[in-house]
Design a protein around this motif. Structure first.
Motif, PDB file in Angstrom:
ATOM      1  N   ALA A  12      48.738  41.511  33.970  1.00 11.20           N
ATOM      2  CA  ALA A  12      47.980  42.678  34.394  1.00 11.20           C
ATOM      3  C   ALA A  12      46.626  42.203  34.895  1.00 11.20           C
ATOM      4  CB  ALA A  12      47.797  43.644  33.225  1.00 11.20           C
ATOM      5  N   PRO A  13      46.095  42.815  35.962  1.00 13.66           N
ATOM      6  CA  PRO A  13      44.797  42.364  36.485  1.00 13.66           C
ATOM      7  C   PRO A  13      43.689  42.423  35.434  1.00 13.66           C
ATOM      8  CG  PRO A  13      45.483  44.442  37.506  1.00 13.66           C
ATOM      9  CD  PRO A  13      46.663  43.906  36.766  1.00 13.66           C
ATOM     10  N   GLU A  14      43.864  43.292  34.431  1.00 13.88           N
ATOM     11  CA  GLU A  14      42.882  43.345  33.349  1.00 13.88           C
ATOM     12  C   GLU A  14      42.782  42.025  32.598  1.00 13.88           C
ATOM     13  OE1 GLU A  14      44.330  47.528  34.035  1.00 13.88           O
ATOM     14  OE2 GLU A  14      45.221  45.532  33.942  1.00 13.88           O
ATOM     15  N   ASP A  15      43.844  41.202  32.679  1.00 14.38           N
ATOM     16  CA  ASP A  15      43.883  39.955  31.904  1.00 14.38           C
ATOM     17  C   ASP A  15      43.576  38.708  32.716  1.00 14.38           C
ATOM     18  OD1 ASP A  15      44.617  41.377  29.617  1.00 14.38           O
ATOM     19  OD2 ASP A  15      46.755  41.223  30.074  1.00 14.38           O
ATOM     20  N   GLU A  56      38.449  46.539  40.023  1.00  7.67           N
ATOM     21  CA  GLU A  56      38.941  47.146  41.263  1.00  7.67           C
ATOM     22  C   GLU A  56      39.467  46.075  42.214  1.00  7.67           C
ATOM     23  OE1 GLU A  56      37.407  50.255  44.740  1.00  7.67           O
ATOM     24  OE2 GLU A  56      35.947  49.215  43.469  1.00  7.67           O
ATOM     25  N   GLU A  57      38.707  44.989  42.370  1.00  9.52           N
ATOM     26  CA  GLU A  57      39.140  43.893  43.236  1.00  9.52           C
ATOM     27  C   GLU A  57      40.414  43.250  42.701  1.00  9.52           C
ATOM     28  OE1 GLU A  57      38.492  42.178  45.964  1.00  9.52           O
ATOM     29  OE2 GLU A  57      36.799  43.332  46.730  1.00  9.52           O
ATOM     30  N   ARG A  58      40.430  42.984  41.416  1.00  5.31           N
ATOM     31  CA  ARG A  58      41.607  42.350  40.820  1.00  5.31           C
ATOM     32  C   ARG A  58      42.851  43.223  40.972  1.00  5.31           C
ATOM     33  NH1 ARG A  58      39.991  41.784  35.115  1.00  5.31           N
ATOM     34  NH2 ARG A  58      37.954  42.653  35.596  1.00  5.31           N
ATOM     35  N   THR A  59      42.682  44.503  40.771  1.00  7.59           N
ATOM     36  CA  THR A  59      43.815  45.422  40.871  1.00  7.59           C
ATOM     37  C   THR A  59      44.363  45.458  42.294  1.00  7.59           C
ATOM     38  OG1 THR A  59      42.943  46.778  39.065  1.00  7.59           O
ATOM     39  CG2 THR A  59      44.540  47.811  40.538  1.00  7.59           C
ATOM     40  N   ALA A  60      43.466  45.474  43.278  1.00  5.94           N
ATOM     41  CA  ALA A  60      43.898  45.504  44.674  1.00  5.94           C
ATOM     42  C   ALA A  60      44.644  44.222  45.040  1.00  5.94           C
ATOM     43  CB  ALA A  60      42.693  45.700  45.585  1.00  5.94           C
ATOM     44  N   ARG A  61      44.146  43.098  44.588  1.00  3.76           N
ATOM     45  CA  ARG A  61      44.797  41.830  44.922  1.00  3.76           C
ATOM     46  C   ARG A  61      46.133  41.681  44.199  1.00  3.76           C
ATOM     47  NH1 ARG A  61      41.027  38.430  47.694  1.00  3.76           N
ATOM     48  NH2 ARG A  61      39.066  39.585  47.871  1.00  3.76           N
ATOM     49  N   CYS A  65      49.857  41.112  45.924  1.00  3.65           N
ATOM     50  CA  CYS A  65      50.791  40.061  45.499  1.00  3.65           C
ATOM     51  C   CYS A  65      52.152  40.649  45.158  1.00  3.65           C
ATOM     52  CB  CYS A  65      50.228  39.306  44.306  1.00  3.65           C
ATOM     53  SG  CYS A  65      48.848  38.203  44.682  1.00  3.65           S
ATOM     54  N   ARG A  66      52.149  41.782  44.452  1.00  2.00           N
ATOM     55  CA  ARG A  66      53.421  42.405  44.075  1.00  2.00           C
ATOM     56  C   ARG A  66      54.195  42.844  45.316  1.00  2.00           C
ATOM     57  NH1 ARG A  66      56.733  41.414  40.482  1.00  2.00           N
ATOM     58  NH2 ARG A  66      58.116  41.346  42.286  1.00  2.00           N
ATOM     59  N   ALA A  67      53.490  43.441  46.276  1.00  2.51           N
ATOM     60  CA  ALA A  67      54.147  43.867  47.507  1.00  2.51           C
ATOM     61  C   ALA A  67      54.709  42.671  48.270  1.00  2.51           C
ATOM     62  CB  ALA A  67      53.165  44.650  48.380  1.00  2.51           C
ATOM     63  N   ALA A  68      53.959  41.567  48.295  1.00  4.01           N
ATOM     64  CA  ALA A  68      54.424  40.366  48.988  1.00  4.01           C
ATOM     65  C   ALA A  68      55.655  39.778  48.298  1.00  4.01           C
ATOM     66  CB  ALA A  68      53.304  39.328  49.054  1.00  4.01           C
ATOM     67  N   LEU A  69      55.635  39.739  46.973  1.00  6.54           N
ATOM     68  CA  LEU A  69      56.809  39.236  46.249  1.00  6.54           C
ATOM     69  C   LEU A  69      58.035  40.091  46.535  1.00  6.54           C
ATOM     70  CD1 LEU A  69      55.798  38.121  42.629  1.00  6.54           C
ATOM     71  CD2 LEU A  69      56.993  36.777  44.375  1.00  6.54           C
ATOM     72  N   ASP A  70      57.853  41.401  46.569  1.00  5.59           N
ATOM     73  CA  ASP A  70      58.975  42.288  46.861  1.00  5.59           C
ATOM     74  C   ASP A  70      59.541  42.024  48.251  1.00  5.59           C
ATOM     75  OD1 ASP A  70      58.708  43.463  44.372  1.00  5.59           O
ATOM     76  OD2 ASP A  70      57.602  45.212  45.113  1.00  5.59           O
ATOM     77  N   GLU A  71      58.656  41.774  49.224  1.00  4.29           N
ATOM     78  CA  GLU A  71      59.122  41.475  50.579  1.00  4.29           C
ATOM     79  C   GLU A  71      59.821  40.117  50.629  1.00  4.29           C
ATOM     80  OE1 GLU A  71      60.102  41.115  54.505  1.00  4.29           O
ATOM     81  OE2 GLU A  71      59.819  42.883  53.229  1.00  4.29           O
ATOM     82  N   MET A  72      59.324  39.145  49.873  1.00  4.41           N
ATOM     83  CA  MET A  72      59.991  37.844  49.819  1.00  4.41           C
ATOM     84  C   MET A  72      61.401  37.985  49.245  1.00  4.41           C
ATOM     85  SD  MET A  72      57.947  35.435  51.053  1.00  4.41           S
ATOM     86  CE  MET A  72      58.264  33.852  50.277  1.00  4.41           C
ATOM     87  N   TYR A 298      48.598  36.367  52.472  1.00  2.00           N
ATOM     88  CA  TYR A 298      47.829  35.340  51.765  1.00  2.00           C
ATOM     89  C   TYR A 298      46.782  36.071  50.952  1.00  2.00           C
ATOM     90  CZ  TYR A 298      44.393  31.841  50.589  1.00  2.00           C
ATOM     91  OH  TYR A 298      43.509  31.058  49.889  1.00  2.00           O
ATOM     92  N   VAL A 299      46.808  35.857  49.624  1.00  2.00           N
ATOM     93  CA  VAL A 299      45.929  36.595  48.725  1.00  2.00           C
ATOM     94  C   VAL A 299      45.182  35.605  47.841  1.00  2.00           C
ATOM     95  CG1 VAL A 299      45.746  38.488  47.074  1.00  2.00           C
ATOM     96  CG2 VAL A 299      47.700  38.398  48.647  1.00  2.00           C
ATOM     97  N   PRO A 300      43.902  35.350  48.106  1.00  2.00           N
ATOM     98  CA  PRO A 300      43.126  34.534  47.178  1.00  2.00           C
ATOM     99  C   PRO A 300      42.807  35.344  45.924  1.00  2.00           C
ATOM    100  CG  PRO A 300      41.763  35.222  49.042  1.00  2.00           C
ATOM    101  CD  PRO A 300      43.133  35.772  49.287  1.00  2.00           C
ATOM    102  N   CYS A 301      43.157  34.782  44.788  1.00  2.00           N
ATOM    103  CA  CYS A 301      42.993  35.486  43.510  1.00  2.00           C
ATOM    104  C   CYS A 301      42.039  34.683  42.629  1.00  2.00           C
ATOM    105  CB  CYS A 301      44.340  35.671  42.816  1.00  2.00           C
ATOM    106  SG  CYS A 301      45.495  36.700  43.756  1.00  2.00           S
ATOM    107  N   TRP A 302      40.872  35.248  42.362  1.00  2.00           N
ATOM    108  CA  TRP A 302      39.826  34.536  41.639  1.00  2.00           C
ATOM    109  C   TRP A 302      39.704  35.044  40.210  1.00  2.00           C
ATOM    110  CZ3 TRP A 302      38.333  36.294  46.748  1.00  2.00           C
ATOM    111  CH2 TRP A 302      38.320  35.249  47.695  1.00  2.00           C
TER     112      TRP A 302
END
Length: 321
Positions: A12-15, A56-61, A65-72, A298-302
């Motif tokens: 979860a982005p919270e983590d 908010e940023e983490r949740t959006a990213r 990622c989830r949408a990209a995985l689903d498309e893959m 491409y999603v940079p996740c910090w």
């Protein structure tokens, strides 16, 4: 295709920021051809990534990622492959006393399931079919081309699994593909294990390009009339995210620019970022088809102000029928 397998994709982005504590305690963070301590890195990068750490940023990213995985996963299903080759690596999960440069698994099946994390496995023990005949054929094909490979005919126990189960869970690079891309229903396949991580037995970028060439030629000569999917598991930059570097690499991947990829300092292909070499083997194996790279996202996740985290690149090459 090439897909990241980060544990962040199951968090979860919270983590996400919990991973940052591990980064702060890592005395050897690879970035720009050398290792850094966390304080050195934060000072060097001027803590520039703090604005991207909001929930908010983490949740959006995470959503991207989830949408990209689903498309893959959808792209994989559309490809309708009969046989798969999966390129991954071991992170001292199974090889704890030795470190083969390149190994091919020639056994009949693989195991996945608990206590592997949920992002990597279903909640029950599963076995998946491998392709011993094709695996042995590939070992022989590479031997003829002066690649001395390790023949892995039985999986060692995965020491990351606590408590140790009765079955040898595959390393996370493979379990992620089975679970997230193949829906826990992989076809007969061949796991290839490249030691990207650990000196001194890492294959060079040039060697990985050559590996892709020979893989392509061997598959074309395979007598069975089958559709083959080749999947790289890992990458892009981590555990220090370097968006500029990732975008330069992706441009070279899209252009089949092997000279450019080989010219990159080998010190840039270290730690998790070394998994880019697997992408290049896949790209070389597909080049003759003329397939164009489809960059899903491409999603940079910090996860820290110093920019530690992972560059999540989701891409595939769809050869025409």
């Amino acid at each position: 295709m090439a897909v990241p397998h980060s544990g962040m994709l199951g968090q979860a982005p919270e983590d996400w920021l919990k991973n940052g504590e591990r980064d702060r305690n890592n005395p050897e963070l690879w970035f720009r051809n050398r290792t850094w301590t966390y304080p050195e890195l934060e000072a060097h990068r001027s803590a520039a990534f703090a604005p991207f750490l909001t929930l908010e940023e983490r949740t959006a990213r995470a959503a991207r990622c989830r949408a990209a995985l689903d498309e893959m996963a959808s792209a994989y299903r559309r490809a309708n492959v009969d046989v798969a080759i999966i390129l991954g690596k071991d992170q001292k999960e199974i090889f704890t006393d030795f470190s083969p440069s390149i190994a091919i698994y020639t056994g009949a099946e693989v195991h996945n399931g608990p206590p592997q994390r949920a992002v990597y496995a279903p909640d029950h023990h599963v076995t998946h079919p491998c392709h011993p005949e094709l695996a042995t054929y590939l070992v022989q094909a590479f031997q003829r081309e002066n690649f001395d490979l390790t023949d892995l005919f039985a999986w060692p126990d995965n020491v990351w699994m606590k408590p140790l189960p009765d079955y040898p869970v595959v390393p996370h690079a493979y379990s992620f593909v089975y679970h997230q891309i193949m829906g826990d229903d992989p076809p007969p396949h061949v796991p290839v294990i490249m030691n990207c991580f650990y000196p001194p037995t890492q294959p060079s970028m040039v060697r990985c390009i050559e590996f892709g060439r020979i893989l392509s030629e061997a598959l074309k000569a395979w007598p069975d009339d089958v559709r083959v999917g080749i999947i790289a598991s890992g990458g892009l930059s981590h555990f220090v995210n370097d968006e500029e570097f990732d975008r330069r690499i992706m441009a070279m991947l899209a252009a089949y620019d092997y000279e450019g990829l080989a010219a990159v300092d080998e010190r840039s292909y270290q730690s998790g970022t070394s998994e880019i070499k697997l992408y290049v083997s896949v790209m070389k194996a597909l080049q003759e088809t003329g397939a164009q790279m489809s960059l899903v996202d491409y999603v940079p996740c910090w996860r820290t102000a110093a920019g530690t985290g992972e560059g999540m690149g989701f891409m595939y090459w769809n050869a025409a029928d």
